[in-house]
Design an enzyme around this catalytic site. Sequence first.
Site, PDB file in Angstrom:
ATOM      1  CG  PHE A  33     -10.850  -4.701 -10.483  1.00  0.00           C
ATOM      2  CD1 PHE A  33     -10.621  -4.110 -11.716  1.00  0.00           C
ATOM      3  CD2 PHE A  33     -12.136  -4.702  -9.962  1.00  0.00           C
ATOM      4  CE1 PHE A  33     -11.666  -3.534 -12.421  1.00  0.00           C
ATOM      5  CE2 PHE A  33     -13.183  -4.129 -10.664  1.00  0.00           C
ATOM      6  CZ  PHE A  33     -12.947  -3.545 -11.898  1.00  0.00           C
ATOM      7  CD  GLU A  34     -12.834  -4.130  -4.247  1.00  0.00           C
ATOM      8  OE1 GLU A  34     -13.923  -3.709  -3.828  1.00  0.00           O
ATOM      9  OE2 GLU A  34     -12.115  -4.926  -3.618  1.00  0.00           O
ATOM     10  CD  GLU A 111      14.939  -0.112  18.242  1.00  0.00           C
ATOM     11  OE1 GLU A 111      14.415   0.638  19.079  1.00  0.00           O
ATOM     12  OE2 GLU A 111      15.578   0.303  17.248  1.00  0.00           O
ATOM     13  CE  LYS A 113      24.559  -2.089  13.062  1.00  0.00           C
ATOM     14  NZ  LYS A 113      24.758  -2.012  11.615  1.00  0.00           N
ATOM     15  NE  ARG A 134      25.538   6.010   8.889  1.00  0.00           N
ATOM     16  CZ  ARG A 134      25.064   5.814  10.123  1.00  0.00           C
ATOM     17  NH1 ARG A 134      25.385   6.659  11.083  1.00  0.00           N
ATOM     18  NH2 ARG A 134      24.274   4.792  10.376  1.00  0.00           N
ATOM     19  CB  CYS A 416      41.580 -10.789 -22.594  1.00  0.00           C
ATOM     20  SG  CYS A 416      42.018 -11.363 -24.263  1.00  0.00           S
TER      21      CYS A 416
END
EC number: 6.5.1.2
Length: 659
Positions: A33-34, A111, A113, A134, A416
Amino acid sequence: MMDVKLKIQQLVNLIKNYDYHYYVLSEPLIDDFEYDMLYKSLQQLEKDHPDLIQIDSPTQRVGGEAVKGFKKLNHNSPMLSLENAFSTKEIANFIDNINFQTNSKNEFVVEPKIDGVSISLTYKNGVLVHALTRGDGSVGEDVLNNVKTIKSIPLTIPFTKTIEIRGEIFVDKKTFLAINNQLEKPFANARNLAAGTIRNLNSEITAQRKLRALFYYIPNGLEESITTQTMVLEQLKQWKFPVSDTIRVFQNKFQLINYLEAFDKKREQLTFNLDGLVIKLNSLLFYQQLGATSKSPRWAIAFKFSPKFVQTKLTAVLITIGRTGRVNYTAKLESVNLDGTKVTAATLHNFDYIKTKDIRINDTVVIYKAGEIIPKVLKVNLEKRKNDTIIIQEQKYCPSCNSKLVKIVDEVDQYCTNETCKERNIQLINYFVSKTAMDINGLNINTITKLYEHNLVRSIVDLYDLKDKKNQVLKLDLKIGDKLFNKLVDNIENSKQKGMARLLTGLGIKHVGNVLAKNLANHFKNIKALQHASLENLISLNDVGITVAESLYNWFHDPNHLQLIEQLELRQVKTDQLPLKINFETNSIYFQKRFLITGSFNISRDQIKDLLSAKFDCQFASEVKPTVDFVIAGNKPTLRKINHAKELNIPIINEAIWT
């Protein structure tokens, strides 16, 4: 003007900080709400003073209009993939080799992946200006507008030089399941969903799908006196990028390997999918010395988790027809335990897949859980192939109606196309009565099949004539007595008021799921308007590309389908958007109000919403806000919501509103 400018700056900084704690640190500082009140204040100030809108304002993250395509740009440095290791022995060799080449006993960073989509962000003068996929490693697509909708990604950073930041975009497990449940053709896995979403031409759709991101690499870090990977990660945190909290640093090779083996066992506890761990040399000073192949850097490697594979015998191939006529090839297997589940069948996708993999009956096949959910046949163990194997033939004719199967251009699936096909119609009727569509309780696939075989229900239209066939139904071995039959008829009659969106879902139009059906209903308001829409009009809509538009256009220009709609209308099935032509209780205090539902009831939430929408043309909220008019409380309501409602003086009522 300066006071307004300062106020906007304060709100931007405040909301950005709240976003960082909520989306990156998972530590909300204020309640919804805030937050909403602050956000609305900022929106209003920006509306009144558009010349003062800041480029990094949280309001600028929302999706915009659809684009025709993405611009392709060159990467400043290649986005290479990592070499894979499938055993701890390979990891040990990798570490030994680097220590030998550098003549040092090095630290290595481990780390996660993430099973997602790689992204490369470019900041100029502190502002996010490009976000490249990429692509082929040299050239990627700029999906900047979509990336801006991800709230955990900073739109600006306190750094004026041009810099690249690389990471991974993904969808967490919970979000993946929630989105897939809304789609007519679900994504095979979370990675495909992330990839499709980040490349969606409509950034509004991207914004709705709650993508997440984690970052881990600064390609030109050495230029900024960043000399280790741990310094990279620390710098990213300072700039408020989301960084994984499962990163570890090791110098001892054996401790690192023990960590890899232990992590494999606990990865199921993570909220997102991993397909391995990345082991990186911590010192960036050696990166240039070690160099890279044409595909992979020599200073990092990916340790791939052992997939959940088992072998079993393929005993038969089951060929079935779906509600759209699509042919499904399913492998019947000797029972085997896979990841704690007894598996007796696995998908073979289509005949092209079978042919490419040379899969035969009586083969020993390797199966696995694709996306950790759906069992699939990966390959054949040719070493165990015997002389009794049987080559699987492509199905030429529908196993149900014997019609010749067809392949649609640019699709691998067979179909079909006979709309009188028994199996296709049974599947369509079953989908029509499902909770996703018309929600007609009391009919399952076995009951529908018997009704179909006895010529009592041959199409969805026949459902609405079933009330006149009571004697015939009671004579069948369906375990339906007089009372259950009357209840079934009531459910069928009630479904007439479900409205256009649910009806459109239940018609089984190819590529049209319940979410798209709702959007179409909101846009066109009634079936007739959709029926007369031009192909160009359909293509221009959000969520509707050329393929979906053609499917809709062709369906509504088939005379048999037009007759179907006409027959449904003759039986008083509503083909308008739900609020239209409904006798709302306009004099009620509940008319066009907003409700919040909390607690449990003797009927489902969806049923409650349908009932109240039909009576009062109302709306619903998921959180208690000043815009909520009434809170409906059932058994064991959420106390936080009840208390918040009391604080806001929102009336709390019970199920008497619909009983």
